[in-house]
Scaffold this active site. Structure first.
Site, mmCIF file in Angstrom:
data_model
loop_
_atom_site.group_PDB
_atom_site.id
_atom_site.type_symbol
_atom_site.label_atom_id
_atom_site.label_comp_id
_atom_site.label_asym_id
_atom_site.label_seq_id
_atom_site.Cartn_x
_atom_site.Cartn_y
_atom_site.Cartn_z
ATOM 1 N N GLU A 106 -4.701 2.430 -3.809
ATOM 2 C CA GLU A 106 -4.137 3.757 -4.084
ATOM 3 C C GLU A 106 -3.109 3.672 -5.227
ATOM 4 O OE1 GLU A 106 -1.993 5.659 -0.850
ATOM 5 O OE2 GLU A 106 -1.938 7.550 -1.953
ATOM 6 N N TYR A 126 -2.645 8.927 6.670
ATOM 7 C CA TYR A 126 -1.623 7.906 6.920
ATOM 8 C C TYR A 126 -0.330 8.553 7.444
ATOM 9 C CZ TYR A 126 -3.802 3.765 4.624
ATOM 10 O OH TYR A 126 -4.575 2.698 4.294
ATOM 11 N N SER A 127 0.312 9.383 6.576
ATOM 12 C CA SER A 127 1.662 9.885 6.885
ATOM 13 C C SER A 127 1.675 10.794 8.116
ATOM 14 C CB SER A 127 2.208 10.688 5.694
ATOM 15 O OG SER A 127 2.106 9.946 4.514
ATOM 16 N N SER A 137 -3.668 15.165 1.613
ATOM 17 C CA SER A 137 -4.161 15.870 0.425
ATOM 18 C C SER A 137 -5.592 16.344 0.645
ATOM 19 C CB SER A 137 -4.122 14.948 -0.804
ATOM 20 O OG SER A 137 -2.799 14.601 -1.115
HETATM 21 C C1 LIG Z 1 1.656 15.055 -3.627
HETATM 22 C C2 LIG Z 1 1.623 14.227 -2.399
HETATM 23 C C3 LIG Z 1 0.405 13.900 -1.831
HETATM 24 C C4 LIG Z 1 0.376 13.128 -0.658
HETATM 25 N N1 LIG Z 1 -0.856 12.870 -0.097
HETATM 26 C C5 LIG Z 1 -0.917 12.168 1.055
HETATM 27 C C6 LIG Z 1 -2.180 11.938 1.699
HETATM 28 O O1 LIG Z 1 -3.234 12.356 1.220
HETATM 29 N N2 LIG Z 1 -2.189 11.265 2.858
HETATM 30 C C7 LIG Z 1 -1.047 10.769 3.428
HETATM 31 O O2 LIG Z 1 -1.135 10.119 4.468
HETATM 32 N N3 LIG Z 1 0.173 10.980 2.868
HETATM 33 C C8 LIG Z 1 0.264 11.673 1.688
HETATM 34 N N4 LIG Z 1 1.488 11.925 1.098
HETATM 35 C C9 LIG Z 1 2.719 11.494 1.801
HETATM 36 C C10 LIG Z 1 3.459 10.360 1.137
HETATM 37 O O3 LIG Z 1 2.790 9.142 1.314
HETATM 38 C C11 LIG Z 1 4.869 10.357 1.737
HETATM 39 O O4 LIG Z 1 5.507 11.537 1.339
HETATM 40 C C12 LIG Z 1 5.673 9.172 1.287
HETATM 41 O O5 LIG Z 1 5.143 7.980 1.808
HETATM 42 C C13 LIG Z 1 7.168 9.291 1.683
HETATM 43 O O6 LIG Z 1 7.308 9.564 3.020
HETATM 44 P P1 LIG Z 1 8.234 10.803 3.527
HETATM 45 O O7 LIG Z 1 7.800 12.013 2.756
HETATM 46 O O8 LIG Z 1 8.145 10.846 5.002
HETATM 47 O O9 LIG Z 1 9.700 10.447 3.056
HETATM 48 P P2 LIG Z 1 10.755 9.519 3.826
HETATM 49 O O10 LIG Z 1 10.096 8.256 4.234
HETATM 50 O O11 LIG Z 1 11.408 10.322 4.892
HETATM 51 O O12 LIG Z 1 11.789 9.202 2.684
HETATM 52 C C14 LIG Z 1 12.869 10.088 2.343
HETATM 53 C C15 LIG Z 1 13.734 9.408 1.292
HETATM 54 O O13 LIG Z 1 14.306 8.198 1.827
HETATM 55 C C16 LIG Z 1 13.996 7.090 0.986
HETATM 56 N N5 LIG Z 1 13.777 5.881 1.790
HETATM 57 C C17 LIG Z 1 13.047 5.792 2.933
HETATM 58 N N6 LIG Z 1 13.046 4.518 3.377
HETATM 59 C C18 LIG Z 1 13.773 3.787 2.492
HETATM 60 C C19 LIG Z 1 14.125 2.400 2.408
HETATM 61 N N7 LIG Z 1 13.717 1.514 3.316
HETATM 62 N N8 LIG Z 1 14.876 1.994 1.342
HETATM 63 C C20 LIG Z 1 15.287 2.887 0.395
HETATM 64 N N9 LIG Z 1 14.993 4.220 0.448
HETATM 65 C C21 LIG Z 1 14.238 4.659 1.469
HETATM 66 C C22 LIG Z 1 12.725 7.489 0.259
HETATM 67 O O14 LIG Z 1 12.569 6.776 -0.950
HETATM 68 C C23 LIG Z 1 12.934 8.979 0.048
HETATM 69 O O15 LIG Z 1 13.709 9.198 -1.102
HETATM 70 C C24 LIG Z 1 1.566 12.675 -0.069
HETATM 71 C C25 LIG Z 1 2.802 13.003 -0.647
HETATM 72 C C26 LIG Z 1 2.832 13.780 -1.791
HETATM 73 C C27 LIG Z 1 4.165 14.126 -2.390
#
Ligand SMILES: Cc1cc2nc3c(=O)[nH]c(=O)nc-3n(C[C@H](O)[C@H](O)[C@H](O)COP(=O)(O)OP(=O)(O)OC[C@H]3O[C@@H](n4cnc5c(N)ncnc54)[C@H](O)[C@@H]3O)c2cc1C
Length: 395
Positions: A248, A132-133, A165
């Site tokens: 999920e 996804y991400s 992951s």
């Molecule tokens: C251990 C782990 C496993 C993972 N495994 C997978 C996986 O298998 N597959 C996959 O696709 N992804 C995976 N992820 C990714 C995960 O889904 C993303 O990290 C998550 O969705 C947040 O996206 P970002 O890291 O880009 O943070 P960002 O979206 O850049 O967010 C940064 C900060 O801004 C805040 N923020 C963003 N938008 C808003 C809003 N509209 N209102 C208020 N606050 C906001 C967030 O809360 C956060 O604090 C994993 C992440 C982790 C930590």
């Protein structure tokens, strides 16, 4: 004896007869266990336990028999789980095949797709991961830019996923790809299943603060994927994607609720040891209060889980309420590890080497790992937005 009691007796005797002694007492979290797939060679006892369970359909206890599951009712599946927990045994098979893509295929897959993929999940032949991400699309997932361009009966995929992951250990990935760059962003996305052995797919592990490397960057370079691997309709993948996120978040919430089931007992035991108070009440009032507060919240949470299970039994797939489960579970888990580390005091400062017990070193790493719980599967802020809009109707 009620039907459920006789089922318990039967399943207990199955577990007693088939669970190797070396695996008993080894389960710590819900994700401990055999993940299956083409790349992992299980230890002999793990394989023995898996094979015995597979024969009875117990690698996917609640899935129907025609795909290889045991066809257990929700109540029976919980009895099986309780019997595993009684011996601290890992389930015979774990992974996102069972908890995320499997349920989504039941809801959205065609009959042919279900026939192709579900039995292979049950038999542990394929390990799945989630694409996804992307570097530019996390919370704002619909901004994703991995492109899939149609060429006859194939899509040609180019782009990058991140935080995938266990991508390096997986065989297939379910990915969101952009198939119509001109449409409004949610409307141009397709949900695609990709065999990671296809030429052009590569992964690169990312190392974490805990020293572990559980996730990767995943790259797609001119990857040819049959159109038959689209789940649902082309350009209608956002609906499927959201349904999977519901599974999920429920899975994360439920898994963490399992992890915290014995939290109170463990924390009290650790506090007694660390504070030298083998009997009676703990001398430190602040620690007593903190443990009691978390324990009360955990019990309320257990009731909430039960209520959601009840609606699942009535055929209601997890909706936006799964965000409540996710946020509460992840914050409770963090609170528990914060307390454990505070109780351990200087013993929690160890990272490796002599002078620290393995248990203390593991606790420090678990504490660091729990930081990610409020990020993975959608951050807490994003869950709060979903609850505000879709549960409370404030949007
Ligand atoms: C251990 C782990 C496993 C993972 N495994 C997978 C996986 O298998 N597959 C996959 O696709 N992804 C995976 N992820 C990714 C995960 O889904 C993303 O990290 C998550 O969705 C947040 O996206 P970002 O890291 O880009 O943070 P960002 O979206 O850049 O967010 C940064 C900060 O801004 C805040 N923020 C963003 N938008 C808003 C809003 N509209 N209102 C208020 N606050 C906001 C967030 O809360 C956060 O604090 C994993 C992440 C982790 C930590």
């Amino acid at each position: 004896m009620t039907e459920l009691e006789s089922f318990r007796a039967e399943i207990r005797s199955f577990v007693e007869q088939n669970a190797p002694g070396s695996l008993r007492g080894t389960r710590r979290g819900r994700f401990d266990g055999y993940w299956g797939g083409r790349k992992e060679i299980p230890a002999p006892d793990v394989k023995r336990w898996f094979d015995a369970a597979l024969e009875r359909g117990l690698t996917a206890p609640a899935w129907p028999r025609d795909v290889g599951g045991a066809g257990l009712s929700d109540a029976e599946a919980r009895v099986f789980d309780q019997e595993l927990a009684r011996l601290a045994l890992p389930p015979p098979l774990v992974g996102v095949g069972l908890t995320m893509i499997g349920p989504t295929l039941f809801d959205y897959g065609s009959a042919a797709q279900q026939r192709e993929h579900l039995p292979r999940i049950v038999r542990g032949e394929v390990r799945w991961c989630q694409g996804y991400s992307e570097p530019g699309a996390g919370s704002d997932l619909a901004s994703l830019s991995t492109r899939a361009v149609r060429e006859d009966d194939h899509f040609v995929v180019n782009g990058q996923k991140i935080w995938t992951s266990f991508a390096d250990k997986s065989d297939w990935i379910f990915a969101l790809v952009r198939t119509d760059p001109t449409a409004k962003k949610q409307l141009g996305i397709t949900f695609l299943l990709i065999d990671m052995a296809t030429p052009g797919v590569s992964t690169r592990p990312i190392e974490l603060i805990s020293g572990a490397s559980p996730f990767c960057e995943t790259f797609f370079e001119d990857v040819r994927v049959p159109v038959a691997n689209v789940i649902g309709e082309v350009n209608a993948g956002w609906t499927v994607a959201k349904a999977l996120l519901g599974y999920e978040r429920s899975m994360i919430g439920e898994a963490m609720s399992g992890d915290i089931a014995n939290a109170e007992v463990e924390l009290v035991a650790r506090a007694r040891e660390a504070l030298g108070a083998p009997n009676g009440s703990l001398p430190d009032e602040a620690i007593r209060l903190a443990i009691a507060r978390t324990a009360m919240q955990e019990r309320c949470f257990a009731f909430t889980i039960e209520r959601l299970r009840q609606s699942a039994r009535e055929g209601k797939a997890p909706g936006s309420e799964s965000s409540i489960l996710k946020i509460v579970a992840s914050e409770l888990k963090q609170a528990r590890w914060d307390q454990a580390v505070r109780i351990a005091g200087p013993l929690a400062l160890g990272w490796e080497g002599a002078g620290f017990e393995a248990r203390d070193l593991a606790a420090t790493r678990e504490w660091l790992r729990s930081r990610a719980n409020t990020i993975e599967g959608g951050t807490s802020e994003v869950q709060l937005n979903i609850i505000a809009k879709h549960v409370l109707g404030l949007g």
